[in-house]
Motif scaffolding. Sequence first.
Motif, mmCIF file in Angstrom:
data_model
loop_
_atom_site.group_PDB
_atom_site.id
_atom_site.type_symbol
_atom_site.label_atom_id
_atom_site.label_comp_id
_atom_site.label_asym_id
_atom_site.label_seq_id
_atom_site.Cartn_x
_atom_site.Cartn_y
_atom_site.Cartn_z
ATOM 1 N N LYS A 117 0.843 -1.191 0.000
ATOM 2 C CA LYS A 117 0.000 0.000 0.000
ATOM 3 C C LYS A 117 0.886 1.251 0.000
ATOM 4 N N SER A 118 0.444 2.294 -0.710
ATOM 5 C CA SER A 118 1.157 3.570 -0.668
ATOM 6 C C SER A 118 0.548 4.511 0.363
ATOM 7 N N THR A 119 -0.696 4.241 0.769
ATOM 8 C CA THR A 119 -1.340 4.967 1.864
ATOM 9 C C THR A 119 -2.244 3.989 2.600
ATOM 10 N N GLY A 120 -2.657 4.388 3.786
ATOM 11 C CA GLY A 120 -3.538 3.544 4.579
ATOM 12 C C GLY A 120 -3.580 4.068 5.993
ATOM 13 N N THR A 121 -4.042 3.217 6.919
ATOM 14 C CA THR A 121 -4.123 3.615 8.325
ATOM 15 C C THR A 121 -2.950 3.032 9.087
ATOM 16 N N LEU A 122 -2.295 3.863 9.868
ATOM 17 C CA LEU A 122 -1.087 3.456 10.583
ATOM 18 C C LEU A 122 -1.160 3.919 12.032
ATOM 19 N N LEU A 123 -0.870 3.012 12.929
ATOM 20 C CA LEU A 123 -0.762 3.320 14.354
ATOM 21 C C LEU A 123 0.682 3.160 14.775
ATOM 22 N N ASP A 124 1.257 4.234 15.303
ATOM 23 C CA ASP A 124 2.638 4.191 15.792
ATOM 24 C C ASP A 124 2.600 4.245 17.315
ATOM 25 N N ILE A 125 3.015 3.158 17.956
ATOM 26 C CA ILE A 125 2.989 3.055 19.413
ATOM 27 C C ILE A 125 4.355 3.428 19.973
ATOM 28 N N GLY A 126 4.368 4.422 20.853
ATOM 29 C CA GLY A 126 5.624 4.900 21.415
ATOM 30 C C GLY A 126 6.332 5.829 20.448
ATOM 31 N N SER A 127 5.649 6.913 20.098
ATOM 32 C CA SER A 127 6.125 7.796 19.026
ATOM 33 C C SER A 127 7.271 8.712 19.431
ATOM 34 N N GLY A 128 7.599 8.780 20.721
ATOM 35 C CA GLY A 128 8.665 9.681 21.150
ATOM 36 C C GLY A 128 8.319 11.118 20.822
ATOM 37 N N THR A 129 9.212 11.790 20.123
ATOM 38 C CA THR A 129 8.964 13.185 19.746
ATOM 39 C C THR A 129 8.316 13.308 18.370
ATOM 40 N N GLY A 130 7.865 12.192 17.816
ATOM 41 C CA GLY A 130 6.965 12.228 16.665
ATOM 42 C C GLY A 130 7.585 12.285 15.289
ATOM 43 N N ALA A 131 8.891 12.071 15.160
ATOM 44 C CA ALA A 131 9.550 12.208 13.853
ATOM 45 C C ALA A 131 8.977 11.215 12.829
#
Length: 299
Positions: free
Chosen positions: A101-115
């Motif tokens: 996929k080139s786009t979709g839904t993504l969950l980032d757990i523990g993003s820190g400062t969000g980079a």
Amino acid sequence: MSNRIHYISCPACAATNLSLALKAKDYTVSGEVFEIYECANCQLRFTQDVPDAAAIGPYYQSDSYISHTNTNKGLVNKLYHRVRSITLNQKAKLIEATSKKSTGTLLDIGSGTGAFAAHMKIKGWRVTGLEPDASARSIAAATNKIQLLESGELFQLPAGSFDIITMWHVLEHVHDLDAYLAQIKKLLAPGGWLLVAVPNYTSFDAGHYGEYWAAYDVPRHLYHFSPESMKELTKRFQMIVKDIKPMWFDSFYVSLLSEKYQFKKSSLLKGGWVGLLSNYHAFKKKNTCSSQIYLIQNH
């Protein structure tokens, strides 16, 4: 020690055949020494008598803890920032190749400062980021223009709503492995992917530095994974490790820190050489890189 967790069975597979592997010192905050045990059944290593979730907070309070402060102080952290822009693009390409996929839904757990979360948002993904540390969330909003949610929101998100869930050097920090992985399983769409990056104690640099190996990072790292232990853990939740990708830069970062811990000073030459040797061994023997990304599919 009522605020400490003493394991009598493996936190990953519940086996009771446990033995002391080594003792490691907290070089970042407290100077305390912690025991690291190994499970004979699944090969997971874990930090024994670790502070519980309510007591662990003070062990993260350090200006040198880069994922929470975005600090650029010191040689190692300067190099970390130089490399990060490269690795952000590598992670994005890996996600696209894995998910098709080139786009979709993504969950980032523990993003820190969000980079990373911000980078994927710019690429067109619908991103939700979770981060327990309030100061890191503030930095994410100010510097990366992304609003991260508190980690507790993990259990409020709708089931089956994510194509990709990422945990970049996060799973080793999670106190309740079972609850987190059960919820991740619930949140992934059918056929969705969990990408987990963790240090690998079976690497050459881990063996070389032993108790000084920076990626033990006690007591913040509750668990210390091998490929076998990751496969056993995720299999319990009907998620399958489909592939393992090396993180070549991590061996240099970890070796530079380990040199500092062992010899009380940073050595770019010596740390760089051990990092290079570690990658050479990992190139010859698959799945022994200093840190690895596990590509785990939901079934």
